[in-house]
Each structure stands twice: as C-alpha cells, then as structure tokens.
Design a protein around this motif. Structure first.
Motif, PDB file in Angstrom:
ATOM      1  N   PHE A  84       0.899  -1.198   0.146  1.00  0.00           N
ATOM      2  CA  PHE A  84       0.015  -0.053  -0.102  1.00  0.00           C
ATOM      3  C   PHE A  84       0.896   1.096  -0.022  1.00  0.00           C
ATOM      4  N   ALA A  85       2.182   0.633   1.017  1.00  0.00           N
ATOM      5  CA  ALA A  85       2.788   2.051   0.875  1.00  0.00           C
ATOM      6  C   ALA A  85       3.185   2.333  -0.698  1.00  0.00           C
ATOM      7  N   LEU A  86       3.868   1.807  -1.410  1.00  0.00           N
ATOM      8  CA  LEU A  86       4.407   1.601  -2.717  1.00  0.00           C
ATOM      9  C   LEU A  86       3.683   2.240  -4.031  1.00  0.00           C
ATOM     10  N   ILE A  87       2.243   1.635  -3.620  1.00  0.00           N
ATOM     11  CA  ILE A  87       0.829   1.490  -4.129  1.00  0.00           C
ATOM     12  C   ILE A  87       0.745   4.216  -4.567  1.00  0.00           C
ATOM     13  N   CYS A  88       0.671   4.251  -2.330  1.00  0.00           N
ATOM     14  CA  CYS A  88       1.290   5.857  -2.637  1.00  0.00           C
ATOM     15  C   CYS A  88       1.953   6.362  -3.299  1.00  0.00           C
ATOM     16  N   GLY A  89       3.613   6.304  -2.533  1.00  0.00           N
ATOM     17  CA  GLY A  89       4.744   7.026  -4.006  1.00  0.00           C
ATOM     18  C   GLY A  89       4.630   7.011  -4.889  1.00  0.00           C
ATOM     19  N   LEU A  90       3.273   5.670  -5.660  1.00  0.00           N
ATOM     20  CA  LEU A  90       3.824   5.854  -7.490  1.00  0.00           C
ATOM     21  C   LEU A  90       3.259   6.455  -7.769  1.00  0.00           C
ATOM     22  N   VAL A  91       1.729   6.818  -6.837  1.00  0.00           N
ATOM     23  CA  VAL A  91       0.562   7.950  -7.278  1.00  0.00           C
ATOM     24  C   VAL A  91       1.288   9.162  -7.103  1.00  0.00           C
ATOM     25  N   LEU A  92       1.825   9.333  -6.333  1.00  0.00           N
ATOM     26  CA  LEU A  92       2.098  11.088  -5.708  1.00  0.00           C
ATOM     27  C   LEU A  92       3.172  11.380  -7.325  1.00  0.00           C
ATOM     28  N   VAL A  93       4.047  10.555  -8.037  1.00  0.00           N
ATOM     29  CA  VAL A  93       4.775  11.020  -9.131  1.00  0.00           C
ATOM     30  C   VAL A  93       3.824  12.048 -10.041  1.00  0.00           C
ATOM     31  N   PHE A  94       2.211  12.349  -9.819  1.00  0.00           N
ATOM     32  CA  PHE A  94       1.910  12.666 -11.018  1.00  0.00           C
ATOM     33  C   PHE A  94       1.379  13.911 -10.182  1.00  0.00           C
ATOM     34  N   TYR A  95       1.528  14.187  -8.651  1.00  0.00           N
ATOM     35  CA  TYR A  95       1.048  15.678  -8.466  1.00  0.00           C
ATOM     36  C   TYR A  95       1.549  16.450  -9.046  1.00  0.00           C
ATOM     37  N   PRO A  96       1.102  17.827  -9.409  1.00  0.00           N
ATOM     38  CA  PRO A  96       1.911  18.821 -10.390  1.00  0.00           C
ATOM     39  C   PRO A  96       2.215  20.210  -9.970  1.00  0.00           C
ATOM     40  N   ILE A  97       2.083  20.403  -8.598  1.00  0.00           N
ATOM     41  CA  ILE A  97       2.654  21.701  -7.695  1.00  0.00           C
ATOM     42  C   ILE A  97       4.003  21.557  -7.682  1.00  0.00           C
ATOM     43  N   ASN A  98       4.891  22.454  -7.461  1.00  0.00           N
ATOM     44  CA  ASN A  98       5.965  22.256  -7.326  1.00  0.00           C
ATOM     45  C   ASN A  98       6.639  23.914  -6.618  1.00  0.00           C
ATOM     46  N   GLU A  99       7.592  23.616  -6.192  1.00  0.00           N
ATOM     47  CA  GLU A  99       7.460  25.448  -4.982  1.00  0.00           C
ATOM     48  C   GLU A  99       7.291  26.270  -6.319  1.00  0.00           C
ATOM     49  N   GLU A 100       7.821  26.360  -7.227  1.00  0.00           N
ATOM     50  CA  GLU A 100       7.582  27.789  -8.161  1.00  0.00           C
ATOM     51  C   GLU A 100       7.176  27.569  -8.424  1.00  0.00           C
TER      52      GLU A 100
END
Length: 496
Positions: free
Chosen positions: A448-464
């Motif tokens: 379940f933790a692995l799936i969580c990490g893979l989903v977060l790859v698609f998070y679009p907001i960066n610091e800039e």
C-alpha cells in the motif's frame, strides 16, 4: 478576525501552541492505531470478525461526517474565527470519550458489542469535529507556504510527542494502574488487570488532551480571510473540488498511505506477542516515587520507533532548503517500502536488529506526513487561486475523508486478515497464523505504501508554481484590504 500580516511570519510560541493541538489529537489517534485492535480482541474479547465490521462501520460514519464538519466550519462565524472555536467547545467531550472507549463493562457479549459501537462512533465524531477544524487552521494562520511547511514541522514534532507518550507509557501505566488483585479482570500471570489498566491510563491521557486543546485555542490566531463577498454554496464548493487535480492526487494517495499505517501500526503488538513471542517481557523498570513502571520489549520497540520519527521530522528542515516537497515525499515513501518489507525476512528473535531497522524506517515514516500535510494546505491555496473562492475546511476535510477511508479499510483488513489467518487470542498460534502476522507487519502494508508513492509521482504542484500562487493571492488580498479600508461600512471582521 485580524487580517494577515505582510510576511506571514509566525512566532515560535504560536507554532508550539499549534503543535500541542496535534499532541492532543494523537493521544486518541495513536491509541486507536496501536492498541485498539488488540484491546478489542484480547481484553474486550470481541470476536475478530465482529471487531472488523465495528472498525468498518464506525469509520464509514466518520467518512460521511468529515466533509460535513468541514463545510460547517467554513460557514462558522464567531469572534474567534472559523476553526479555533471547535477546539474550545469540544475539548472536554473529546477527552471524556477517549476514556470511555477503553472501559470494559462486565456485561454479556451482545451488550458489550453495543457499548463498543456507541463509544467508538461518539469518540470518532468528537475527534473529527476537532481534527478537521484543527487541520484547516494551519492554512489560515499564515499565507506563506514556507511558514506553513515550518508550521507542519512543528505540528508533527508535537504529534510524535503525543505518539511517544502513547507508545512509551500506555502499557507501563496500564500495568501499574491495573495492579489490583480484587478487580474481576486481574490476571495472575500478567500481574495486573488489562481492563482496569487501559481504563485508568486513558482517563489520564484524556485529561491531558483537554488541557492541550485549550492551550492551542488560546495561543493561535486566524489571519487568512476568504475573498470579500464570497457566496456560500455547498454545491459550487463540491463542484470546484472535483476539478482540483492536485487535490485529487493527494486524496488518492492519502487512502493508500493510511491503509498502510492502519495495518502496520495495529500489527506491532501481534507481531511481538505471537511471532517474536517475548513482547510482554520486561526490559527495563523505572522507579516513580513509591511506584515502578515496567517497560516491555513491545514498548521499547515502539518508543525507539517514535524517536526515529521525531528525528525524521527534524531532518525535513535542512532537506526542504535544497529540495522540493514532491521529490522528498516520493523518495521517503519508496525508500521506506524497502525497509518495511525487509521485516518479513528478518529473524523475529533478534530484537536489536529489528529495532535498528525500525529506527531507520521510522526516520522516513516521520518525515512523510510533514511534507504531506504541508501539501494539503498548498492545495487549499491552489483552490482559491484557480476558482477565486476559499473553502479551506472543505479542502482539508475532503483529504481527511480520504484519510478516514484509509483507516477504515486498513482497520477492517487488519482484523479480517487475522480472522482469515485463524488467529486465536491469548493462545499459541499456528504456523499459518504466524506467517499471516508477519505478512501484516511487512509485505502487505509495504504494498500500500508503494502504491501511495507511485500516485504522488503525478502531483503537479512544484515550489516555483507555489511561489507564483502565493504572490498572486497576496496581491489579491492586499487589493481587497485596500478596498475595505476605503469602505468603513464593511470592516475586516465581516469576512469571517
């Protein structure tokens, strides 16, 4: 409510006061995470199948209540703001219900089942009615993403202080306070009554939680105001939320992250009691005046892990100076998967090795929520920036809905898997049961933790992007405050 200051800088006193609110929240949350499952199966003596549906039904109600309290909080008007009042109003019910959950009445099975359902539902309702406004508070204390990351760091430093209290002192205090041979639940082999011990211990923790929530109320302030003249529409809020892409990514990841947490945390005591086989063995005794606290292997393992989590929180400070939250949370999550799954292959009898690997895993596990909860506040700003409406309570409560869904599924799966693996409480386990508990402590939560990490790859907001959002919103709020100053008919407090 006062308007935001230009820098968004918060004092250390306010950050500490805010953090203590999560110490209070974690007194109940960590008691659920680490002790409630084994309390229900081994002390309250609920059948594992019934206990699994108790966890599921209670959390389903909690999930429904989450967005409701979020939208209610968004529409709260008081001289203390939108979110702080709930800390004041509900602190005492919260503390009392934290205690009531761990009372074991000397009733028949059906009556105990009803008591467990009622107290669990009421306790989760009180927890949600405090925790949703509390979590939303971070997004309105300051408009600065950097300060919110700092605030998140304080929050989880003190959250893990609450975890340290629970993991270190619950079992020793239960042993001390339950040492009454006249109590019906007294066990000669253990030397105390687990039923009495848990009840008295949670009474103390509940009282501490009440005091800490009062401290948070009196030391914090709300500064970020919703846009002037913002219309209040449940339907529009929900429609906008469904189009908030970054929020959806965090929503999905939160479900898998909390399924992981629920299974892994609940499995610790089962692992040490039945796989390691020495969880109740005393490693250390400490004199407390005329009394003595006994610390078992299970307690030592949990305490070492909690110190690792505190180290992880402290580590986030230098790391966020050089890296963004997204790459850090992905790295921490995937690295933790490797260490977590390794527990299946480690020798259960080697306590030093188990504790060492757990400390390393806990450093990663401690840093992850710091990044995640700062990101939750970031998407509240993204919501306002994109839709020109602020709905902090709904945004945060929506994420909390996902968190509660993960806890519901994880809690249900924990007890259902024990049932599938033919777990029998307070008895030597079969080889199949031992293998199942090992899987629940390592491989299953790791997936379940692995799936969580893979989903977060698609998070679009960066610091800039965050810096641009912060600047745009700051200019918009400054313009709004200029208009308010020119129109004394509409004072700043009218926007609360």
């Amino acid at each position: 409510m006062q308007a935001e200051n230009n820098s968004g800088k918060l004092s250390v006193i306010e950050k500490v006061g805010f953090g203590l609110g999560d110490t209070a929240s974690n007194i109940l949350y960590q008691a659920w995470s680490f002790f409630l499952a084994i309390f229900y199966t081994d002390v309250f003596m609920l059948p594992t199948g019934i206990a699994s549906y108790l966890f599921l039904a209670t959390r389903v109600w909690d999930m429904v209540f989450d967005p409701t309290i979020g939208m209610i909080a968004d529409r709260t008007h008081s001289r203390w703001g939108k979110f702080r009042p709930y800390l004041l109003w509900l602190a005492i019910p919260y503390g009392a219900l934290a205690w009531a959950m761990f009372i074991t009445p000397n009733w028949g099975l059906n009556a105990r089942i009803i008591y467990a359902f009622v107290t669990y539902i009421l306790a989760t309702t009180a927890y949600t009615a405090i925790n949703i406004p509390y979590s939303s508070l971070m997004a309105v204390m300051t408009p600065s993403p950097k300060e919110r990351t700092s605030l998140s760091r304080y929050r989880f430093l003190f959250a893990f202080l609450g975890m340290l209290i629970i993991t270190t002192f619950t079992l020793p205090l239960a042993r001390l306070l339950g040492a009454d041979p006249s109590h019906p639940g007294y066990n000669k082999d253990l030397g105390y009554s687990q039923a009495l011990g848990f009840q008295m211990t949670m009474a103390i923790f509940g009282a501490i939680a009440v005091l800490l929530l009062f401290v948070t109320f009196f030391t914090t302030r709300e500064r970020v105001l919703p846009p002037e003249g913002q219309a209040s529409s449940f339907r529009q809020d929900l429609k906008d939320l469904s189009r908030n892409g970054p929020w959806i990514i965090l929503f999905i990841s939160a479900i898998f992250f909390l399924v992981h947490n629920a299974i892994r945390n609940a499995s610790v005591l089962y692992y040490f009691d039945y796989v390691n086989g020495h969880g109740k063995d005393i490693l250390l005794s400490a004199a407390l005046g005329p009394m003595t606290l006994d610390f078992s292997r299970s307690t030592a393992f949990l305490t070492i892990g909690t110190f690792g989590m505190i180290a992880g929180v402290l580590l986030t400070y230098p790391l966020t100076k050089s890296f963004g939250k997204k790459p850090l949370i992905i790295f921490f999550t995937l690295a933790s998967v490797v260490l977590e799954m390794s527990f299946y292959f480690l020798p259960p009898s080697n306590f030093v090795l188990l504790s060492s690997v757990n400390f390393a895993w806990s450093i990663l596990a401690g840093g992850m929520p710091v990044f995640l909860f700062a990101m939750y506040s970031d998407v509240a700003d993204y919501y306002e920036w994109k839709f020109r409406r602020r709905a902090t309570g709904l945004v945060i409560s929506g994420i909390m809905f996902a968190i509660k869904a993960g806890i519901a599924v994880g809690g249900f799966l924990t007890l259902k898997l024990l049932d599938i693996f033919e777990y029998v409480p307070n008895q030597p386990q079969t080889e199949g049961s031992i293998t199942g508990i090992k899987l629940m402590f390592s491989i299953i939560p790791g997936i379940f933790a692995l799936i969580c990490g893979l989903v977060l790859v698609f998070y679009p907001i960066n610091e800039e992007m965050l810096q641009n959002i912060e600047q745009d919103l700051k200019e918009g709020r400054r313009s709004r405050m200029d208009r308010i100053e020119l129109d004394p008919v509409h004072p700043a407090d009218s926007a609360v």
